[in-house]
Scaffold this motif. Structure first.
Motif, short mmCIF file in Angstrom:
data_model
loop_
_atom_site.label_atom_id
_atom_site.label_comp_id
_atom_site.label_asym_id
_atom_site.label_seq_id
_atom_site.Cartn_x
_atom_site.Cartn_y
_atom_site.Cartn_z
N GLY A 185 0.82 -1.20 0.00
CA GLY A 185 0.00 0.00 0.00
C GLY A 185 0.85 1.26 0.00
N ILE A 186 0.18 2.39 -0.03
CA ILE A 186 0.89 3.67 -0.01
C ILE A 186 1.45 3.90 1.39
N VAL A 187 2.75 4.17 1.47
CA VAL A 187 3.42 4.41 2.75
C VAL A 187 3.91 5.85 2.78
N PRO A 188 3.54 6.64 3.81
CA PRO A 188 4.01 8.03 3.88
C PRO A 188 5.53 8.12 3.89
N ALA A 189 6.04 9.17 3.32
CA ALA A 189 7.50 9.34 3.21
C ALA A 189 8.12 9.79 4.53
N ARG A 190 7.30 10.22 5.49
CA ARG A 190 7.84 10.83 6.71
C ARG A 190 8.81 9.92 7.46
N GLY A 191 8.53 8.62 7.49
CA GLY A 191 9.39 7.71 8.24
C GLY A 191 10.52 7.10 7.44
N GLN A 192 10.58 7.40 6.15
CA GLN A 192 11.62 6.80 5.30
C GLN A 192 12.90 7.62 5.39
N LEU A 193 13.64 7.39 6.46
CA LEU A 193 14.80 8.20 6.78
C LEU A 193 16.01 7.33 7.08
N PRO A 194 17.22 7.91 7.03
CA PRO A 194 18.40 7.18 7.51
C PRO A 194 18.25 6.83 8.99
N ASP A 195 19.05 5.90 9.46
CA ASP A 195 18.88 5.34 10.80
C ASP A 195 18.78 6.41 11.89
N ARG A 196 19.76 7.30 11.97
CA ARG A 196 19.78 8.28 13.06
C ARG A 196 18.59 9.23 12.99
N GLU A 197 18.26 9.65 11.80
CA GLU A 197 17.12 10.57 11.65
C GLU A 197 15.81 9.86 11.98
N ARG A 198 15.73 8.58 11.65
CA ARG A 198 14.52 7.81 11.97
C ARG A 198 14.34 7.68 13.48
N VAL A 199 15.42 7.40 14.20
CA VAL A 199 15.35 7.30 15.66
C VAL A 199 15.00 8.66 16.26
N ALA A 200 15.57 9.73 15.70
CA ALA A 200 15.27 11.08 16.20
C ALA A 200 13.79 11.42 15.99
N LEU A 201 13.23 11.00 14.86
CA LEU A 201 11.79 11.23 14.61
C LEU A 201 10.96 10.46 15.61
N PHE A 202 11.33 9.21 15.86
CA PHE A 202 10.60 8.40 16.86
C PHE A 202 10.61 9.12 18.21
N GLU A 203 11.76 9.63 18.61
CA GLU A 203 11.87 10.31 19.90
C GLU A 203 10.98 11.54 19.95
N ARG A 204 10.99 12.34 18.91
CA ARG A 204 10.16 13.55 18.89
C ARG A 204 8.68 13.21 18.97
N MET A 205 8.27 12.19 18.23
CA MET A 205 6.86 11.83 18.22
C MET A 205 6.43 11.21 19.55
N ALA A 206 7.32 10.44 20.18
CA ALA A 206 7.00 9.86 21.49
C ALA A 206 6.85 10.96 22.54
N GLU A 207 7.74 11.94 22.52
CA GLU A 207 7.65 13.05 23.47
C GLU A 207 6.42 13.91 23.22
N ALA A 208 5.97 13.95 21.98
CA ALA A 208 4.78 14.75 21.65
C ALA A 208 3.51 14.18 22.28
N VAL A 209 3.55 12.89 22.65
CA VAL A 209 2.38 12.28 23.31
C VAL A 209 2.69 11.98 24.78
N GLN A 210 3.51 12.83 25.39
CA GLN A 210 3.79 12.83 26.83
C GLN A 210 4.65 11.66 27.32
N ALA A 211 5.36 10.98 26.45
CA ALA A 211 6.32 9.99 26.92
C ALA A 211 7.66 10.69 27.17
#
Length: 225
Positions: A39-65
């Motif tokens: 299926g269609i997969v958003p491009a937002r998560g298609q990142l190099p390793d470090r940038e992908r982990v950094a995105l995960f961290e930002r999104m987790a903190e955005a929901v109070q983790a």
């Protein structure tokens, strides 16, 4: 040949043809399932390793983790002990039978009481090992079972989830493909729990309340290793 025999013969021949058609249809269905396009997969998560982990961290903190990094698995117990002190909680955690968690040097985070097995509802803190993470939403994916009992996801006040950076994928589709490859058909876990931040609800007067249906706090330890 009697009329009865002729009729029964025609029925048998027809049923045989329909059986062949049914087998062909079943084969076509299986082929389409196996060759189904992604299926269609958003491009937002298609990142190099470090940038992908950094995105995960930002999104987790955005929901109070809350999120922290440690270099190795062996550093996790000290990080958890520090979290417990910071939150003024007893130095005690509940874990399942996960081998990675069991192998950690908990004795070096003294004094630390480590209880094992499902929670009975009296634990203030629990530790789980995530199967995978979804960078685009900051979501942690946990498989049910003795390794990480589902009760640990819902009953304690503080849920600490350990995840290795290498297990953070860009999107849910990649995580589901990882799970299928890991377990295989017929061996899938009974349930997958997808955790994004602590439990919260705004059902009453649209006032946000943490811990409404589960932990009041979620702390994520990313092992960079």
């Amino acid at each position: 040949m009697s009329g009865r025999e002729a009729i029964l013969g025609r029925l048998k021949r027809r049923l045989a043809r329909e059986g062949d058609l049914e087998a062909a249809r079943a084969g076509e269905v299986m082929r389409r399932l196996e060759e189904a396009p992604a299926g269609i997969v958003p491009a937002r998560g298609q990142l190099p390793d470090r940038e992908r982990v950094a995105l995960f961290e930002r999104m987790a903190e955005a929901v109070q983790a809350s999120v922290e990094h440690v270099p190795r698995m062996a550093d996790v117990p000290k990080a958890i002990a520090a979290q417990l002190r910071e939150r003024n909680l007893p130095a005690a955690v509940r874990i399942g039978a996960d081998e990675s968690l069991a192998a950690m040097p908990w004795e070096k985070a003294a004094p630390m009481e480590v209880r094992h097995g499902p929670s009975d509802g009296k634990d203030l803190a629990a530790v789980s090992h995530a199967l995978a993470g979804i960078a685009e939403t900051g979501t942690l994916v946990l498989a049910s079972g003795a390794d990480n009992p589902t009760t640990l996801n819902f009953l304690p006040d503080l849920h600490v989830i350990v995840i290795e950076a290498a297990d953070i994928d860009g999107d849910m589709e990649a995580v589901l493909a990882r799970i299928r490859a890991k377990f295989g058909k017929g061996l899938m876990p009974r349930a997958l729990n997808m955790v994004a931040g602590p439990s919260r609800s705004a059902d009453i007067e649209q006032t946000l309340i943490l811990g409404a249906h589960g932990p009041r706090a979620l702390h994520v330890v990313i092992v960079d290793g």
